[in-house]
Design a protein around this motif. Structure first.
Motif, PDB file in Angstrom:
ATOM      1  N   SER A 211       0.859  -1.185   0.000  1.00 40.32           N
ATOM      2  CA  SER A 211       0.000   0.000   0.000  1.00 40.32           C
ATOM      3  C   SER A 211       0.892   1.232   0.000  1.00 40.32           C
ATOM      4  CB  SER A 211      -0.917   0.024   1.230  1.00 40.32           C
ATOM      5  OG  SER A 211      -1.812  -1.065   1.211  1.00 40.32           O
ATOM      6  N   ILE A 212       0.793   2.019  -1.067  1.00 42.17           N
ATOM      7  CA  ILE A 212       1.597   3.234  -1.210  1.00 42.17           C
ATOM      8  C   ILE A 212       0.851   4.406  -0.596  1.00 42.17           C
ATOM      9  CG2 ILE A 212       2.531   4.887  -2.880  1.00 42.17           C
ATOM     10  CD1 ILE A 212       2.913   2.486  -4.790  1.00 42.17           C
ATOM     11  N   ARG A 213       1.562   5.188   0.189  1.00 41.12           N
ATOM     12  CA  ARG A 213       0.994   6.381   0.817  1.00 41.12           C
ATOM     13  C   ARG A 213       1.184   7.552  -0.156  1.00 41.12           C
ATOM     14  NH1 ARG A 213       0.478   7.150   6.542  1.00 41.12           N
ATOM     15  NH2 ARG A 213       1.957   5.446   6.872  1.00 41.12           N
ATOM     16  N   TYR A 214       0.134   7.916  -0.886  1.00 40.97           N
ATOM     17  CA  TYR A 214       0.277   8.866  -1.978  1.00 40.97           C
ATOM     18  C   TYR A 214       0.431  10.309  -1.482  1.00 40.97           C
ATOM     19  CZ  TYR A 214      -0.360  11.203  -6.430  1.00 40.97           C
ATOM     20  OH  TYR A 214      -0.167  11.988  -7.542  1.00 40.97           O
ATOM     21  N   GLY A 215       1.244  11.062  -2.208  1.00 38.35           N
ATOM     22  CA  GLY A 215       1.420  12.477  -1.909  1.00 38.35           C
ATOM     23  C   GLY A 215       2.368  12.744  -0.770  1.00 38.35           C
ATOM     24  N   ASN A 216       3.194  11.737  -0.420  1.00 36.87           N
ATOM     25  CA  ASN A 216       4.063  11.879   0.749  1.00 36.87           C
ATOM     26  C   ASN A 216       5.540  11.805   0.384  1.00 36.87           C
ATOM     27  OD1 ASN A 216       3.931  12.239   3.625  1.00 36.87           O
ATOM     28  ND2 ASN A 216       4.801  10.194   3.861  1.00 36.87           N
ATOM     29  N   ALA A 217       5.858  11.889  -0.914  1.00 35.89           N
ATOM     30  CA  ALA A 217       7.246  11.759  -1.351  1.00 35.89           C
ATOM     31  C   ALA A 217       8.095  12.903  -0.817  1.00 35.89           C
ATOM     32  CB  ALA A 217       7.320  11.722  -2.878  1.00 35.89           C
ATOM     33  N   MET A 218       9.338  12.579  -0.453  1.00 33.35           N
ATOM     34  CA  MET A 218      10.247  13.586   0.072  1.00 33.35           C
ATOM     35  C   MET A 218      10.611  14.626  -0.981  1.00 33.35           C
ATOM     36  SD  MET A 218      10.886  12.922   3.296  1.00 33.35           S
ATOM     37  CE  MET A 218      12.485  13.606   3.728  1.00 33.35           C
ATOM     38  N   TRP A 219      10.477  14.264  -2.279  1.00 29.80           N
ATOM     39  CA  TRP A 219      10.901  15.174  -3.336  1.00 29.80           C
ATOM     40  C   TRP A 219       9.737  15.960  -3.938  1.00 29.80           C
ATOM     41  CZ3 TRP A 219       8.411  13.713  -7.801  1.00 29.80           C
ATOM     42  CH2 TRP A 219       8.094  12.370  -7.971  1.00 29.80           C
ATOM     43  N   THR A 220       8.591  16.017  -3.273  1.00 31.01           N
ATOM     44  CA  THR A 220       7.429  16.713  -3.819  1.00 31.01           C
ATOM     45  C   THR A 220       7.749  18.167  -4.177  1.00 31.01           C
ATOM     46  OG1 THR A 220       5.915  15.285  -2.580  1.00 31.01           O
ATOM     47  CG2 THR A 220       5.045  17.394  -3.353  1.00 31.01           C
ATOM     48  N   VAL A 221       8.548  18.837  -3.373  1.00 27.32           N
ATOM     49  CA  VAL A 221       8.861  20.247  -3.633  1.00 27.32           C
ATOM     50  C   VAL A 221       9.680  20.412  -4.909  1.00 27.32           C
ATOM     51  CG1 VAL A 221       8.717  20.927  -1.223  1.00 27.32           C
ATOM     52  CG2 VAL A 221      10.900  20.099  -2.129  1.00 27.32           C
ATOM     53  N   ARG A 222      10.285  19.329  -5.387  1.00 28.74           N
ATOM     54  CA  ARG A 222      11.054  19.365  -6.630  1.00 28.74           C
ATOM     55  C   ARG A 222      10.341  18.633  -7.757  1.00 28.74           C
ATOM     56  NH1 ARG A 222      16.434  16.538  -5.703  1.00 28.74           N
ATOM     57  NH2 ARG A 222      16.816  17.291  -7.840  1.00 28.74           N
ATOM     58  N   SER A 223       9.020  18.516  -7.661  1.00 26.87           N
ATOM     59  CA  SER A 223       8.289  17.664  -8.587  1.00 26.87           C
ATOM     60  C   SER A 223       8.423  18.097 -10.038  1.00 26.87           C
ATOM     61  CB  SER A 223       6.814  17.590  -8.190  1.00 26.87           C
ATOM     62  OG  SER A 223       6.217  18.867  -8.222  1.00 26.87           O
ATOM     63  N   PHE A 224       8.504  19.398 -10.302  1.00 24.74           N
ATOM     64  CA  PHE A 224       8.660  19.863 -11.684  1.00 24.74           C
ATOM     65  C   PHE A 224       9.963  19.347 -12.275  1.00 24.74           C
ATOM     66  CE2 PHE A 224      10.031  22.727 -15.009  1.00 24.74           C
ATOM     67  CZ  PHE A 224       8.874  22.953 -15.741  1.00 24.74           C
ATOM     68  N   GLU A 225      11.054  19.584 -11.576  1.00 25.15           N
ATOM     69  CA  GLU A 225      12.363  19.157 -12.065  1.00 25.15           C
ATOM     70  C   GLU A 225      12.451  17.643 -12.194  1.00 25.15           C
ATOM     71  OE1 GLU A 225      17.077  19.246 -10.703  1.00 25.15           O
ATOM     72  OE2 GLU A 225      15.498  19.920  -9.328  1.00 25.15           O
ATOM     73  N   ILE A 226      12.006  16.928 -11.167  1.00 28.92           N
ATOM     74  CA  ILE A 226      12.169  15.478 -11.149  1.00 28.92           C
ATOM     75  C   ILE A 226      11.252  14.795 -12.148  1.00 28.92           C
ATOM     76  CG2 ILE A 226      11.868  13.415  -9.717  1.00 28.92           C
ATOM     77  CD1 ILE A 226      12.922  15.076  -7.366  1.00 28.92           C
ATOM     78  N   SER A 227       9.980  15.216 -12.208  1.00 32.13           N
ATOM     79  CA  SER A 227       9.013  14.552 -13.084  1.00 32.13           C
ATOM     80  C   SER A 227       9.195  14.917 -14.543  1.00 32.13           C
ATOM     81  CB  SER A 227       7.589  14.899 -12.644  1.00 32.13           C
ATOM     82  OG  SER A 227       7.342  14.453 -11.327  1.00 32.13           O
TER      83      SER A 227
END
Length: 347
Positions: A211-227
């Motif tokens: 079960s993945i806990r969605y929206g909790n990634a440590m890199w969310t603040v960098r989502s534009f660059e990473i994704s």
């Protein structure tokens, strides 16, 4: 410590005391004597050490290594694996949950000597109280791949592989592959997984065991660059796959899409800062002008437009529940809470 370890569950953590207890409890409640758990802490300051020391004292198959300073996610994960003693390593996150019976099921499959096992997952909300997506990989039964079907394996599993907890790999294979070239990407596990073919078989498990806990990634603040930059660069860097196969995983230049830039603006992940840092030198004049206008467009208005659209037309978008959560977490969403309640009251 047990003498023969079939499976090491390897976790790199940093300041996740509010989540890692549930993760560890989901593992030790299954109480297998063929596994060990290795937690490598990149210097947490939030009480993680005090919490996990309780598990270290209670379980002989638990090992905790604390670094003086965080090396970075990829480096810390690789270090966690370097401390493992199992024949296989399950690369796992510090906030997701292993479902009951999953460890025994994995162990039963490891007796077949697969080089890699890809574990299917379900996606839940941040409190793990609601299923947002019942399975990440659309399979009705377990499927085995080999070197000749490696590209098919890539197309099927690469989109899911961004979630860390899907990878179970022979430790000897992990040790033999290049990892340092992927440090800093947040996806060292994906780099190791797809950088070359395998001599043995690759198993993909159909039933979701995590079960993945969605929206909790440590890199969310960098989502534009990473994704939009790091992820496609990684995918298109795997030379053994055709461009058609890679395009099925992600677009080569997703940042060229006006619609995608509008959405990331609505999410609060795209602004003048990202425009200046990542896009100025990548776009022609017309697209550069449009990208700049989007970067300064009213985020709250875009957030509302996207939110209403994906709610009203959610039946046509399989990932609409995930998209709505992304929009709800945006800095621009708070001004429309009264509208969100009105729209969502029948959810």
């Amino acid at each position: 410590m047990i003498d023969t370890i079939k499976l090491s569950i390897c976790i790199a953590t940093y300041n996740r005391v509010g989540f890692i207890k549930e993760t560890l409890d989901s593992i030790f409640s299954q109480n297998s004597n063929q596994i060990e758990v290795v937690v490598l802490d990149g210097g947490s300051t939030d009480g993680t050490e005090e919490l996990v020391k309780v598990y270290e004292e209670k379980y002989s198959n638990f090992r905790y290594i604390k670094l003086l300073a965080k090396g970075g996610f990829d480096e810390d994960l690789s270090s966690a694996v370097s401390h493992a003693k199992g024949e296989y390593c399950w690369l796992f996150s510090d906030d997701d949950i292993i479902k009951p019976g999953a460890i025994d099921y994995i162990l039963s499959k490891l007796t077949q000597d697969h080089d890699v096992v890809i574990v299917n997952s379900e996606i839940k909300n941040q409190t793990l109280t609601k299923v947002l997506k019942s399975r990440c990989i659309n399979l009705s039964k377990d499927e085995v791949f080999n070197s000749e079907s490696f590209e098919k394996f890539f197309i099927l599993t690469a989109p899911h592989s961004s979630f860390l907890g899907c990878v179970v790999i022979k430790r000897s294979i992990w040790d033999s592959r290049d990892k340092s070239k992927y440090f800093g990407t947040m996806f060292v596990h994906v780099g190791v997984l797809f950088q070359s073919r395998y001599d043995g078989d690759l198993l993909v498990i159909a039933d979701p065991l995590v079960s993945i806990r969605y929206g909790n990634a440590m890199w969310t603040v960098r989502s534009f660059e990473i994704s939009l930059l790091i992820w496609p660069k990684l995918i298109f860097g795997f030379n053994m796959f055709s461009n058609d196969a890679k395009q099925l995983v992600c677009p080569i230049n997703p940042w060229e899409s006006i619609a995608r830039l509008l959405f990331y603006r609505a999410r609060g992940s795209y602004s003048e800062e990202q425009y200046n840092e990542f896009l100025v030198g990548r776009l022609g004049f017309i697209k550069r002008a449009l990208a700049y206008l989007i970067a300064i467009a009213p985020g709250r208005a875009l957030n509302l437009i996207f939110y209403v659209y994906f709610y009203v037309f959610r039946i046509f978008h399989p990932n609409s529940k995930l998209i709505l959560i992304d929009l709800e977490k945006s800095i621009y969403h708070c001004g429309f809470r009264f509208i969100s309640r009105l729209i969502c009251k029948r959810k």
